[in-house]
Design an enzyme around this catalytic site. Structure first.
Site, PDB file in Angstrom:
ATOM      1  N   ASP A 161       0.831  -1.211   0.000  1.00 24.71           N
ATOM      2  CA  ASP A 161       0.000   0.000   0.000  1.00 24.71           C
ATOM      3  C   ASP A 161       0.861   1.255   0.000  1.00 24.71           C
ATOM      4  O   ASP A 161       0.514   2.259  -0.635  1.00 24.71           O
ATOM      5  CB  ASP A 161      -0.941   0.021   1.217  1.00 24.71           C
ATOM      6  N   ARG A 168      -0.321   6.558  -6.589  1.00 24.91           N
ATOM      7  CA  ARG A 168      -1.674   7.087  -6.839  1.00 24.91           C
ATOM      8  C   ARG A 168      -1.700   8.592  -6.636  1.00 24.91           C
ATOM      9  O   ARG A 168      -2.328   9.329  -7.393  1.00 24.91           O
ATOM     10  CB  ARG A 168      -2.681   6.425  -5.891  1.00 24.91           C
TER      11      ARG A 168
END
Ligand code: URA
Length: 439
Positions: A161, A168
Site C-alpha cells: 500500500d 496514486r
C-alpha cells in the site's frame, strides 16, 4: 504473467482471477514491475473498476504483502475504529481509552495529517515524549498491559500500500473507491481485528464531500471487511464543520482530556457524542454489550467513574509521555501564543462553514502539513466559538486563532472569515451529526 497482459486485460474491462492480482502485488513488492506499469494498471482499475471478487483479492494480496498481527492469545475481543479523515476529528483519542476501559483491546495504527485534515499521530506527538514509533513487540506488550496502544504505520504492515499510495498520489488515481477500500482495509485487517467501525465523513471538510459518494465508500468498506470475517460497520458522520471545539494538535488533545475529566460544553459535546456513537458500535459488534443503548450506558459509566481517563493515563506512561497532563490538561497549552478573534462581518445565523478552509488555515500557520515531510507546530490552532445554526452579532467572535505572530494571523484572517456564510434567517435544516449506520 507479464505486466502488459494484465494492464491490457483491465484496460479492456476484463475481470482478474485472484492469481493475477497476486502476480501484480508480487511485482510491486519485489520491484519487478516498473512504476509506469503499476500506475498504468491502477489507472485502468480507476477507470473500469473492480468486481467484489477482485476487490477481495486485491485487499488480501496487499494485506499479505506484510506482517499480520495476531492477538489470539488474548482472552478478549480486539477492535478498532478508522476515520476517513476530517477537521478537528479527534475521536480516536477518546474511543481507544473508552473501549479499553470497557474490556476491548484496541491496536490502533494511525496516520499523520496531510493537507487540510489532521492525523492522530500528530495529535499524540503534541504530548511531550509520547512515542508513536513502536516495534510490533512493544505495541503488543502495551496493549496487553493497558488495553490499547497507538502507533504509526510500520514498514512491515501492508508495504504494497505504501508504494501504491505514493504512485496514486502522483498519478491522479487516489479518488477510486476500489483502490481506497483495498488501501484502507489491507492496513486495518493487518491489525488482527475481530471488529472494525469505520467513520466515513461527508461534507465540506471531508474526503468524500457528497453524501452519495460517502455512502458508496462506506458500503464497499463494510462489504470487504465482512468478507474477511471481521465484523464491520460504518457510520456516516457530518463534516460540514470542524468536529467539536478545537482544531490543532495540542488543542485537540486538550479537548479530549477535558471530556475524559467529564467537563463538556456545548462545542465539545459534539466530539463526545460522536465518540460515544462509534465506541458503542464497537461494544455491540464485539458483544461486549447486547444493545446500543446498553453500550452507551456502559460508556457513560466508564467516563463518569474516571476509568477511561485512567486508561489514557496508563497508556501515556507506557508510551513515554507525561501522564500528569491527564490531571492538568492545561500543561499542553503554550501560554506564548497570540489569540486573534475572527469577527463576524454581520449579524445573523451561521448557515455554512467551509471546514476544509479552517483546516487549511491551521496548516498554513504550521499546525499541519502542506508537504509530507513538513515540520509541525503542535501548539497553534483554532477554536470554534460559533457553530452551524448559532446566532451571531456583528463583530462577535466566530472563532479564535492561536498563532505565533500578527504576520501569521494576517495570512489566514480573510480565509477564516470567508469560511463562514451568515444568513439573516434562522436555518431550517436540522443539523445531524450521525447521518446513517451501514452494517
Ligand atoms: N486513506 C488511505 O489509507 N488510503 C486511501 O486510499 C485513501 C485514504
Amino acid at each position: 504473467m507479464n505486466p502488459q497482459d494484465l494492464i491490457q486485460k483491465k484496460r479492456d474491462s476484463g475481470r482478474f482471477l485472484p492469481a493475477e492480482i497476486v502476480a501484480f502485488i508480487n511485482g510491486v513488492t519485489d520491484k519487478t514491475w516498473a512504476d509506469y506499469q503499476i500506475s498504468a494498471l491502477m489507472m485502468a482499475m480507476f477507470i473500469n473498476g473492480l468486481h467484489q471478487s477482485e476487490q477481495n483479492a486485491l485487499t488480501e494480496a496487499m494485506l499479505n504483502s506484510g506482517e499480520v498481527l495476531d492477538f489470539s492469545e488474548l482472552d478478549a475481543s480486539v477492535a478498532d475504529k478508522h476515520s476517513t479523515g476530517g477537521v478537528g476529528d479527534k475521536t480516536s483519542l477518546l474511543i481507544a481509552p473508552i473501549a479499553a476501559a470497557c474490556g476491548v483491546f484496541v491496536p490502533m495504527i494511525s496516520g499523520r495529517g496531510l493537507g487540510h485534515t489532521g492525523g492522530t499521530l500528530d495529535k499524540l506527538e503534541s504530548i511531550p515524549n509520547y512515542n508513536v514509533n513502536l516495534s510490533t513487540t512493544e505495541f503488543k506488550k502495551i496493549i496487553k498491559k493497558c488495553g490499547f496502544a497507538m502507533m504509526g504505520q510500520t514498514a512491515e504492515i501492508a508495504p504494497a500500500d505504501h508504494k501504491l499510495y505514493a504512485l496514486r498520489d502522483a498519478t491522479a488515481t487516489v479518488e477510486s473507491i476500489p483502490l481506497i477500500v483495498a488501501s484502507i482495509m489491507s492496513k486495518k485487517l493487518a491489525e488482527g481485528l475481530d471488529a472494525l467501525v469505520l467513520d466515513v465523513k461527508t461534507g465540506s471538510g471531508a474526503f468524500m464531500q457528497s453524501e452519495r459518494e460517502a455512502r458508496k465508500l462506506a458500503k464497499a468498506l463494510v462489504k470487504t471487511g465482512n468478507a474477511f470475517n471481521v465484523k464491520t460497520e460504518a457510520v456516516i458522520s457530518d463534516m460540514n464543520q470542524p468536529l467539536g471545539k478545537y482544531v490543532g494538535n495540542a488543542l485537540e488533545v486538550f479537548e479530549c482530556l477535558t471530556i475524559l475529566q467529564n467537563e463538556t460544553d456545548k462545542q465539545t459535546k459534539q466530539t463526545l457524542d460522536l465518540s460515544i456513537e462509534l465506541a458503542a458500535r464497537i461494544l455491540v459488534l464485539t458483544k461486549t454489550a447486547s444493545s446500543s443503548q446498553k453500550a452507551k450506558q456502559k460508556i457513560k459509566d466508564v467516563l463518569a467513574s474516571g476509568e477511561a481517563l485512567e486508561k489514557f493515563k496508563e497508556n501515556i506512561l507506557l508510551q513515554g509521555g507525561n501522564p500528569k497532563i491527564c490531571d492538568m490538561p492545561e500543561l499542553l497549552l503554550d501560554k506564548n501564543l497570540l489569540e486573534v478573534k475572527i469577527k463576524s462581518p454581520e449579524s445573523g445565523f451561521i448557515l455554512e462553514i467551509d471546514a476544509s478552509e479552517i483546516g487549511k488555515a491551521v496548516s498554513l500557520i504550521g499546525g499541519g502539513r502542506i508537504q509530507v515531510d513538513d515540520k509541525i507546530d503542535y501548539a497553534v490552532g483554532y477554536s470554534c466559538d460559533k457553530k452551524l445554526g448559532d446566532k451571531i452579532k456583528e463583530h462577535e467572535s466566530l472563532g479564535t486563532l492561536f498563532c505565533r505572530s500578527e504576520t501569521q494571523a494576517a495570512k489566514v484572517l480573510a480565509k477564516l472569515q470567508m469560511a463562514y456564510k451568515i444568513s439573516l434567517e434562522k436555518p431550517v435544516r436540522k443539523y445531524e451529526l450521525v447521518k446513517e449506520i451501514i452494517s
